[in-house]
Design a protein around this motif. Structure first.
Motif, PDB file in Angstrom:
ATOM      1  N   THR A   1     -17.212  15.333   3.843  1.00  0.00           N
ATOM      2  CA  THR A   1     -16.874  15.088   2.446  1.00  0.00           C
ATOM      3  C   THR A   1     -17.559  13.811   1.988  1.00  0.00           C
ATOM      4  O   THR A   1     -17.696  12.857   2.757  1.00  0.00           O
ATOM      5  CB  THR A   1     -15.345  14.952   2.255  1.00  0.00           C
ATOM      6  OG1 THR A   1     -14.861  13.939   3.150  1.00  0.00           O
ATOM      7  CG2 THR A   1     -14.628  16.254   2.535  1.00  0.00           C
ATOM      8  N   CYS A   2     -18.016  13.847   0.737  1.00  0.00           N
ATOM      9  CA  CYS A   2     -18.673  12.683   0.149  1.00  0.00           C
ATOM     10  C   CYS A   2     -18.558  12.796  -1.369  1.00  0.00           C
ATOM     11  O   CYS A   2     -18.906  13.843  -1.939  1.00  0.00           O
ATOM     12  CB  CYS A   2     -20.132  12.624   0.579  1.00  0.00           C
ATOM     13  SG  CYS A   2     -21.001  11.187  -0.072  1.00  0.00           S
ATOM     14  N   ALA A   3     -18.076  11.767  -2.008  1.00  0.00           N
ATOM     15  CA  ALA A   3     -17.957  11.720  -3.471  1.00  0.00           C
ATOM     16  C   ALA A   3     -17.245  12.947  -4.031  1.00  0.00           C
ATOM     17  O   ALA A   3     -17.641  13.504  -5.050  1.00  0.00           O
ATOM     18  CB  ALA A   3     -19.340  11.558  -4.096  1.00  0.00           C
ATOM     19  N   GLY A   4     -16.211  13.396  -3.332  1.00  0.00           N
ATOM     20  CA  GLY A   4     -15.433  14.529  -3.808  1.00  0.00           C
ATOM     21  C   GLY A   4     -16.023  15.890  -3.490  1.00  0.00           C
ATOM     22  O   GLY A   4     -15.437  16.916  -3.820  1.00  0.00           O
TER      23      GLY A   4
ATOM     24  N   SER B   1     -24.607  10.402  17.097  1.00  0.00           N
ATOM     25  CA  SER B   1     -23.770   9.889  16.009  1.00  0.00           C
ATOM     26  C   SER B   1     -22.530   9.192  16.579  1.00  0.00           C
ATOM     27  O   SER B   1     -21.902   9.689  17.512  1.00  0.00           O
ATOM     28  CB  SER B   1     -23.345  11.041  15.106  1.00  0.00           C
ATOM     29  OG  SER B   1     -22.263  10.681  14.288  1.00  0.00           O
ATOM     30  N   PHE B   2     -22.152   8.073  15.985  1.00  0.00           N
ATOM     31  CA  PHE B   2     -20.964   7.349  16.460  1.00  0.00           C
ATOM     32  C   PHE B   2     -19.719   8.222  16.370  1.00  0.00           C
ATOM     33  O   PHE B   2     -18.855   8.184  17.247  1.00  0.00           O
ATOM     34  CB  PHE B   2     -20.768   6.038  15.676  1.00  0.00           C
ATOM     35  CG  PHE B   2     -20.000   6.211  14.393  1.00  0.00           C
ATOM     36  CD1 PHE B   2     -18.630   6.047  14.370  1.00  0.00           C
ATOM     37  CD2 PHE B   2     -20.646   6.573  13.210  1.00  0.00           C
ATOM     38  CE1 PHE B   2     -17.906   6.224  13.193  1.00  0.00           C
ATOM     39  CE2 PHE B   2     -19.952   6.743  12.042  1.00  0.00           C
ATOM     40  CZ  PHE B   2     -18.576   6.574  12.022  1.00  0.00           C
ATOM     41  N   ALA B   3     -19.605   9.037  15.315  1.00  0.00           N
ATOM     42  CA  ALA B   3     -18.417   9.873  15.123  1.00  0.00           C
ATOM     43  C   ALA B   3     -18.337  10.952  16.198  1.00  0.00           C
ATOM     44  O   ALA B   3     -17.249  11.247  16.713  1.00  0.00           O
ATOM     45  CB  ALA B   3     -18.425  10.492  13.727  1.00  0.00           C
TER      46      ALA B   3
ATOM     47  N   THR C   1     -10.184  13.585  11.949  1.00  0.00           N
ATOM     48  CA  THR C   1     -10.913  13.181  10.754  1.00  0.00           C
ATOM     49  C   THR C   1     -11.326  11.727  10.925  1.00  0.00           C
ATOM     50  O   THR C   1     -10.497  10.878  11.268  1.00  0.00           O
ATOM     51  CB  THR C   1     -10.039  13.314   9.484  1.00  0.00           C
ATOM     52  OG1 THR C   1      -9.728  14.694   9.305  1.00  0.00           O
ATOM     53  CG2 THR C   1     -10.760  12.792   8.260  1.00  0.00           C
ATOM     54  N   VAL C   2     -12.599  11.449  10.698  1.00  0.00           N
ATOM     55  CA  VAL C   2     -13.123  10.082  10.733  1.00  0.00           C
ATOM     56  C   VAL C   2     -13.692   9.811   9.351  1.00  0.00           C
ATOM     57  O   VAL C   2     -14.576  10.531   8.892  1.00  0.00           O
ATOM     58  CB  VAL C   2     -14.227   9.932  11.813  1.00  0.00           C
ATOM     59  CG1 VAL C   2     -14.817   8.530  11.776  1.00  0.00           C
ATOM     60  CG2 VAL C   2     -13.688  10.252  13.190  1.00  0.00           C
TER      61      VAL C   2
ATOM     62  N   ILE D   1     -18.375   8.416   3.638  1.00  0.00           N
ATOM     63  CA  ILE D   1     -18.358   9.825   4.050  1.00  0.00           C
ATOM     64  C   ILE D   1     -17.218  10.093   5.024  1.00  0.00           C
ATOM     65  O   ILE D   1     -16.775   9.192   5.739  1.00  0.00           O
ATOM     66  CB  ILE D   1     -19.726  10.211   4.682  1.00  0.00           C
ATOM     67  CG1 ILE D   1     -19.885  11.720   4.799  1.00  0.00           C
ATOM     68  CG2 ILE D   1     -19.940   9.513   6.001  1.00  0.00           C
ATOM     69  CD1 ILE D   1     -21.313  12.165   5.048  1.00  0.00           C
ATOM     70  N   GLY D   2     -16.746  11.329   5.025  1.00  0.00           N
ATOM     71  CA  GLY D   2     -15.701  11.737   5.959  1.00  0.00           C
ATOM     72  C   GLY D   2     -16.194  12.877   6.820  1.00  0.00           C
ATOM     73  O   GLY D   2     -16.903  13.775   6.341  1.00  0.00           O
TER      74      GLY D   2
END
Length: 159
Positions: free
Chosen positions: A77-80, A94-96, A59-60, A65-66
């Motif tokens: 995930t973002c804002a729940g 993407s860096f992730a 998980t990053v 954002i996750g």
């Protein structure tokens, strides 16, 4: 008398253990961890939290954002809110994605060569990377892929 003393000193020096620093092995690297990471890539800096349980399970989380990889599944995930998919929709650039790819590469047995007491070098898809670790704990300190301008610095490990 001087010759005897010189001979004894030389024999004594041969009996002393070497003063070379012990090199870490790839197996001593701590590859399951939870810490903060600062990633410099493509002219940007990303400060995140990373939780890594092993290859393909990571998980990053950034402040917004996750990204979650769980074997074959990926979610954001973002804002729940959460979006789940069978494949990662993030671009390869993407860096992730890059961080996850290079961390997975560290798990491949024999993929790293020790270049210093706590530093290793490897290659992934024709790009050479280096990883530095804390020799006492095995915790990663830095992962660098010069050909991509990618540097990840790991810090604030959970105990």
């Amino acid at each position: 008398m001087r010759r005897l003393l010189a001979l004894m000193v030389m024999l004594g020096m041969l009996c002393l253990p070497g003063c070379t620093e012990k090199r870490m092995t790839q197996e001593e690297l701590l590859l399951s961890f939870c810490c903060r990471v600062s990633v410099e890539y493509a002219g940007e800096t990303y400060d995140c939290r990373i939780e890594r349980q092993g290859p393909g399970v990571v998980t990053v989380r950034t402040s917004l954002i996750g990204y979650h990889w769980q074997g074959e599944f990926f979610s954001q995930t973002c804002a729940g809110l959460e979006s789940v998919s069978e494949s990662c929709p993030l671009p390869e650039s993407s860096f992730a994605v890059q961080l996850n790819r290079y961390l997975d590469a560290l798990h491949k047995k024999g993929s790293l060569t020790a270049v210093a007491p706590s530093s290793f070098e490897g290659s992934l898809e024709g790009k050479t990377y280096t990883v530095e670790a804390d020799p006492e704990t095995g915790q990663l300190r830095e992962l660098t892929v010069p050909q991509m301008g990618f540097t990840a610095r790991f810090y604030e490990y959970d105990s």
